[in-house]
Design an enzyme around this catalytic site. Structure first.
Site, mmCIF file in Angstrom:
data_model
loop_
_atom_site.group_PDB
_atom_site.id
_atom_site.type_symbol
_atom_site.label_atom_id
_atom_site.label_comp_id
_atom_site.label_asym_id
_atom_site.label_seq_id
_atom_site.Cartn_x
_atom_site.Cartn_y
_atom_site.Cartn_z
ATOM 1 C CD GLN A 1 -3.192 -0.688 0.250
ATOM 2 O OE1 GLN A 1 -3.363 0.472 -0.175
ATOM 3 N NE2 GLN A 1 -3.895 -1.690 0.105
ATOM 4 C CD GLU B 1 -2.441 -10.993 -5.984
ATOM 5 O OE1 GLU B 1 -3.184 -10.323 -5.654
ATOM 6 O OE2 GLU B 1 -1.878 -10.944 -7.030
ATOM 7 C CB CYS C 1 -9.169 1.276 -6.075
ATOM 8 S SG CYS C 1 -9.059 0.058 -7.384
HETATM 9 N N1 SAH Z 1 -5.736 -6.629 -0.953
HETATM 10 C C1 SAH Z 1 -4.345 -6.005 -1.092
HETATM 11 C C2 SAH Z 1 -4.354 -5.725 -2.590
HETATM 12 C C3 SAH Z 1 -5.348 -5.621 -3.765
HETATM 13 S S1 SAH Z 1 -5.107 -5.084 -5.167
HETATM 14 C C4 SAH Z 1 -4.020 -4.928 -0.161
HETATM 15 O O1 SAH Z 1 -4.906 -4.637 0.547
HETATM 16 O O2 SAH Z 1 -2.874 -4.551 -0.081
HETATM 17 C C5 SAH Z 1 -5.813 -6.049 -6.077
HETATM 18 C C6 SAH Z 1 -5.016 -7.396 -6.348
HETATM 19 O O3 SAH Z 1 -5.659 -8.111 -7.123
HETATM 20 C C7 SAH Z 1 -3.600 -7.543 -6.945
HETATM 21 O O4 SAH Z 1 -2.547 -7.688 -6.158
HETATM 22 C C8 SAH Z 1 -3.629 -8.095 -8.151
HETATM 23 O O5 SAH Z 1 -2.349 -8.728 -8.637
HETATM 24 C C9 SAH Z 1 -4.819 -9.005 -8.133
HETATM 25 N N2 SAH Z 1 -5.399 -9.701 -9.092
HETATM 26 C C10 SAH Z 1 -5.855 -8.990 -10.309
HETATM 27 N N3 SAH Z 1 -6.350 -9.859 -11.113
HETATM 28 C C11 SAH Z 1 -6.919 -11.084 -10.346
HETATM 29 C C12 SAH Z 1 -7.346 -12.227 -10.753
HETATM 30 N N4 SAH Z 1 -7.993 -12.520 -11.744
HETATM 31 N N5 SAH Z 1 -7.356 -13.152 -9.765
HETATM 32 C C13 SAH Z 1 -6.843 -12.824 -8.739
HETATM 33 N N6 SAH Z 1 -5.963 -11.907 -8.167
HETATM 34 C C14 SAH Z 1 -6.097 -10.761 -9.148
#
Ligand code: SAH
Length: 456
Positions: A288, A338, A413
């Site tokens: 973050q 993830e 977001c």
């Molecule tokens: N929850 C985390 C970050 C979320 S950002 C935090 O608070 O730090 C969104 C995340 O979704 C990213 O890490 C991205 O790599 C992942 N992502 C994107 N597409 C995805 C998919 N199809 N399946 C799983 N994860 C995915």
């Protein structure tokens, strides 16, 4: 279309809204033709020159401000006009938060047909200097002088250093020191057009709690001339620098980081603590960017999840796992999914470092992994969704519904895709219970929201 509107025409316009691209918006004439104008604010009355007239709306340029809005302020950054990184620096932070809250409310109403009752918007604890990470492009001007800074609005022209108000001041000082070093030894910057030259980016990270700083130079090669001098310069002048790293990126194209890191001095990583979870950050780790605001966001997630200690929690789109890990001591079992393998490695390492034993992380697509977990009979009580801007895949939501959790906590977001996904869940037996906006990226057009949906 209003027949009287033509390109280059100057009209008098009252600005009544602010779009989520940062443009002021007003309606002209009896047909209330929509006109969008950058650098304006709700409450402005202005002379606007139409620069592009389309079928149902137009873009204009601010010619003269007849009556400025009370939300206006003088941009408090010397480069904000050239840079374009902060599209909301011409209004007060209070007005910015009001507008962002409005975007969330509007999306839910228009796109999900939900009349939301938003809980008080959470501003960022600090609207300036909040970023813990900077990636400065390095280039050379016509005379060959090194420039470290940012690209001018919609271009690849480098503007030097100018203190960025979103970064901690020490980042600017480090950038200046590195620029002097490169200049002194005539170390060439990388040139995108030819693929020649060495130094591509200066990448800085700081641990908000630890104060530790990582300096990473992204280079088109494997080594840097005068390495020892580079190291002593940095560590003597900046005692909080605890890691100096080279990242090797020999690829053409504009992806900033290469896959390989070589530590020149100090540790390979820096430490930080987020919502009680100790993390280690390499140049490649996902983290973050606004630490303090992220903690506030996570606390909303915690409140909405309302865990008692008996629950199974699934954290979909978990990144390096920090949301779920911050809740691990309040649930029986934590599962994280993830798609990026390195983020999953970070999540597992973060769990181990914090002595968290009730967590497991899976690498894969959210939809596919959730479907598999559902088939295996996993029935989470709470599912946390934190998708990227495009929102959740239909398949992921299908699997979520199949697992039949009592609560879904969505972190988003992008208010538009959030509203779409809320609507899909609402059509499948969930009700929007609570919603709250939060700002993680002051002065830019980004906004986050947390939603609690409960099974009816
Ligand atoms: N929850 C985390 C970050 C979320 S950002 C935090 O608070 O730090 C969104 C995340 O979704 C990213 O890490 C991205 O790599 C992942 N992502 C994107 N597409 C995805 C998919 N199809 N399946 C799983 N994860 C995915």
């Amino acid at each position: 279309m209003d027949r009287q509107l033509e390109k280059n025409q100057v009209i008098s316009l009252e600005i009544t809204g602010l779009t989520n691209e940062g443009n002021g918006a007003g309606h002209f004439g009896p047909n209330r033709f929509a006109v969008f104008v950058p650098d304006t604010a709700p409450g402005d009355r202005a002379q606007v020159r139409l620069v592009k007239v389309l079928k149902s709306y137009a873009y204009g340029r601010l010619e003269k401000l007849n009556r400025p809005s009370r939300d206006r302020m003088e941009p408090d950054c010397p480069v904000s006009r050239v840079c374009g990184g902060c599209s909301l620096r011409h209004i007060s932070y209070e007005a910015e938060c009001r507008a962002k809250n409005g975007w969330i409310e509007d999306s839910l109403r228009r796109l999900a047909g939900i009349q939301p009752n938003l809980e008080p918007f959470q501003p960022s604890p600090s609207p300036d200097h909040y970023r813990n990470k900077a990636q400065y492009p390095v280039g050379q001007d016509e005379e060959g002088s090194i420039r470290i800074g940012f690209y001018a609005k919609r271009s690849h022209r480098l503007v030097d250093g100018g203190e960025c108000r979103l970064h901690p001041p020490v980042f600017t000082e480090i950038a200046q020191e590195v620029r002097r070093f490169l200049e002194k030894h005539r170390i060439p910057a990388y040139r995108e057009e030819t693929g020649e030259g060495l130094v591509r980016h200066l990448y800085l990270r700081i641990g908000q709690i630890s104060g530790e700083i990582m300096v990473c130079l992204v280079i088109n090669g494997r080594t840097l001339p005068h390495i020892q001098e580079f190291i002593s310069l940095l560590k003597n002048r900046f005692p909080m620098v605890s890691s100096i790293v080279l990242n090797v990126n020999r690829n053409k194209g504009n992806v900033i980081l290469g896959g390989e890191c070589v530590t020149l001095w100090g540790r390979d990583t820096i430490r930080d603590t987020l919502a009680g979870v100790e993390v280690e950050l390499s140049p490649l780790s996902f983290y973050q960017v606004n630490h303090d605001a992220a903690e506030k966001l996570y606390s909303v997630v915690k409140e909405y999840a309302g865990l008692t200690g008996t629950e199974t929690v699934l954290d979909l789109y978990c990144g390096a796992g920090t949301i779920g890990l911050s809740l691990a001591d309040r649930c029986k079992r934590l599962l994280g999914v993830e798609i990026i393998p390195e983020a999953i490695e970070n999540a597992r390492a973060n769990a181990a470092r914090n002595g968290i034993q009730n967590a497991a992380f899976f690498c894969g697509d959210a939809g596919q992994a959730a479907a598999r977990l559902a088939e295996e009979g996993i029935r989470p009580d709470v599912i946390i969704l934190d998708p990227p801007r495009k929102g959740c895949d239909e398949a992921a939501l299908e699997a979520v519904v199949r697992m039949n959790p009592g609560k879904v906590v969505m972190v988003s977001c992008n208010p538009a895709t959030m509203a779409r996904d809320c609507k899909r869940l609402a059509e499948r037996g969930y009700r929007l219970e609570r919603v709250r906006g939060a700002d993680l990226f002051p002065r830019t057009c980004h906004v986050e929201a947390v939603v609690l949906m409960s099974r009816i």
